[in-house]
Write a protein that holds these residues in place. Structure first.
Motif, PDB file in Angstrom:
ATOM      1  N   VAL A 173     -15.132  -0.859   3.749  1.00 27.85           N
ATOM      2  CA  VAL A 173     -15.544  -1.455   2.480  1.00 27.85           C
ATOM      3  C   VAL A 173     -16.558  -2.550   2.798  1.00 27.85           C
ATOM      4  CG1 VAL A 173     -13.425  -0.942   1.203  1.00 27.85           C
ATOM      5  CG2 VAL A 173     -13.582  -3.063   2.495  1.00 27.85           C
ATOM      6  N   SER A 174     -17.278  -2.998   1.794  1.00 28.36           N
ATOM      7  CA  SER A 174     -18.310  -4.009   2.024  1.00 28.36           C
ATOM      8  C   SER A 174     -17.742  -5.346   2.478  1.00 28.36           C
ATOM      9  CB  SER A 174     -19.138  -4.208   0.755  1.00 28.36           C
ATOM     10  OG  SER A 174     -19.843  -3.036   0.452  1.00 28.36           O
ATOM     11  N   ASN A 175     -16.607  -5.767   1.875  1.00 26.74           N
ATOM     12  CA  ASN A 175     -16.038  -7.075   2.181  1.00 26.74           C
ATOM     13  C   ASN A 175     -14.528  -6.975   2.347  1.00 26.74           C
ATOM     14  OD1 ASN A 175     -18.564  -8.593   1.781  1.00 26.74           O
ATOM     15  ND2 ASN A 175     -18.305  -8.007  -0.359  1.00 26.74           N
ATOM     16  N   SER A 176     -14.074  -6.672   3.559  1.00 28.31           N
ATOM     17  CA  SER A 176     -12.635  -6.617   3.822  1.00 28.31           C
ATOM     18  C   SER A 176     -12.028  -7.986   3.572  1.00 28.31           C
ATOM     19  CB  SER A 176     -12.378  -6.216   5.278  1.00 28.31           C
ATOM     20  OG  SER A 176     -12.805  -4.909   5.518  1.00 28.31           O
ATOM     21  N   GLY A 177     -10.776  -7.997   3.133  1.00 24.45           N
ATOM     22  CA  GLY A 177     -10.111  -9.278   2.963  1.00 24.45           C
ATOM     23  C   GLY A 177      -8.936  -9.227   2.022  1.00 24.45           C
ATOM     24  N   ALA A 180      -9.257  -1.833  -6.563  1.00 29.97           N
ATOM     25  CA  ALA A 180      -9.144  -2.711  -5.392  1.00 29.97           C
ATOM     26  C   ALA A 180     -10.365  -2.584  -4.493  1.00 29.97           C
ATOM     27  CB  ALA A 180      -7.874  -2.379  -4.614  1.00 29.97           C
ATOM     28  N   VAL A 181     -10.840  -1.356  -4.280  1.00 30.42           N
ATOM     29  CA  VAL A 181     -12.028  -1.137  -3.453  1.00 30.42           C
ATOM     30  C   VAL A 181     -13.243  -1.771  -4.129  1.00 30.42           C
ATOM     31  CG1 VAL A 181     -13.596   0.628  -2.546  1.00 30.42           C
ATOM     32  CG2 VAL A 181     -11.122   0.895  -2.278  1.00 30.42           C
ATOM     33  N   ALA A 182     -13.341  -1.644  -5.438  1.00 27.24           N
ATOM     34  CA  ALA A 182     -14.458  -2.258  -6.164  1.00 27.24           C
ATOM     35  C   ALA A 182     -14.417  -3.780  -6.015  1.00 27.24           C
ATOM     36  CB  ALA A 182     -14.422  -1.863  -7.634  1.00 27.24           C
ATOM     37  N   THR A 183     -13.223  -4.357  -6.044  1.00 29.87           N
ATOM     38  CA  THR A 183     -13.070  -5.800  -5.860  1.00 29.87           C
ATOM     39  C   THR A 183     -13.565  -6.220  -4.481  1.00 29.87           C
ATOM     40  OG1 THR A 183     -11.168  -5.796  -7.346  1.00 29.87           O
ATOM     41  CG2 THR A 183     -11.385  -7.683  -5.893  1.00 29.87           C
ATOM     42  N   ALA A 184     -13.406  -5.334  -3.494  1.00 30.11           N
ATOM     43  CA  ALA A 184     -13.838  -5.619  -2.125  1.00 30.11           C
ATOM     44  C   ALA A 184     -15.306  -5.242  -1.905  1.00 30.11           C
ATOM     45  CB  ALA A 184     -12.946  -4.881  -1.135  1.00 30.11           C
ATOM     46  N   GLY A 185     -16.052  -5.049  -2.976  1.00 29.38           N
ATOM     47  CA  GLY A 185     -17.482  -4.774  -2.853  1.00 29.38           C
ATOM     48  C   GLY A 185     -17.843  -3.307  -2.764  1.00 29.38           C
ATOM     49  N   GLY A 186     -16.871  -2.413  -2.902  1.00 32.87           N
ATOM     50  CA  GLY A 186     -17.144  -0.981  -2.862  1.00 32.87           C
ATOM     51  C   GLY A 186     -17.058  -0.407  -1.460  1.00 32.87           C
TER      52      GLY A 186
END
Length: 185
Positions: free
Chosen positions: A118-122, A135-141
């Motif tokens: 994903v773009s921004n793990s966390g 959830a993946v969208a929240t992490a930047g896709g």
């Protein structure tokens, strides 16, 4: 001809072995329809009607307790909000209040974790009704290499850590760890 069949069978077995698919146990999805169980990092709004000093926001600590005035540490891990409210009423009734009326609601759910491609793990806040895709969208896709059909989720159920591969349309629970695998093509 026989050599060709053996080659095709070998390739098919290799593809199945590479997929690493692990169908989640039935408990993995059954928990989605059961009452929510509290755990560490859940933020709770507790109201003791008529007692402004006891009404407050409490966080379940790492040991699974909340600390309330008068009654001290109250175990919360594994309880539903209704069970916790009943337990607090019982404790307050034991020498502190004559007829306590307690309401408990989850104000902030424990976070989810999104890792992998994903773009921004966390760590991200959980929102009621969230799906893997949210959830993946929240992490930047998804990253350019991310597998976009299924993900691996690790979930704690009744103290046991369970993992399974699910489609991105599956709902998630607070505390879930979502891992987006790298795609092969």
């Amino acid at each position: 001809m026989v050599a060709r069949l053996i080659l095709i069978a070998g390739l098919a077995l290799a593809l199945v072995a590479c997929s690493g698919y692990r169908q989640p146990p039935t408990a993995f999805h059954e928990v989605l329809t059961q009452p929510y169980r509290l755990d560490s990092s859940d933020g709770l709004r507790i109201i003791v009607f008529g007692q402004e000093d006891l009404s407050n926001t409490y966080t379940v600590d790492q040991a699974g307790y909340i600390a309330m005035p008068l009654i001290g540490d109250v175990p919360a891990r594994g309880m539903t909000v209704k069970e916790l409210a009943n337990d607090i009423e019982k404790r307050l009734r034991s020498g502190y209040l004559r007829d306590p009326d307690v309401s408990v609601e989850v104000e902030n759910y424990r976070p989810i974790f999104v890792m992998g491609e994903v773009s921004n793990s966390g760590q991200y806040p959980y929102v009621a009704g969230m799906t893997v895709q949210n959830a993946v969208a929240t992490a930047g896709g998804f990253s350019a290499r991310g597998e976009q059909g299924t993900v691996d989720i690790t979930r704690q159920i009744n103290g046991e850590i369970i993992s399974g591969r699910v489609p991105i349309t599956d709902p998630i629970r607070p505390g879930d760890t979502i891992y987006v695998r790298e795609r092969f093509f």
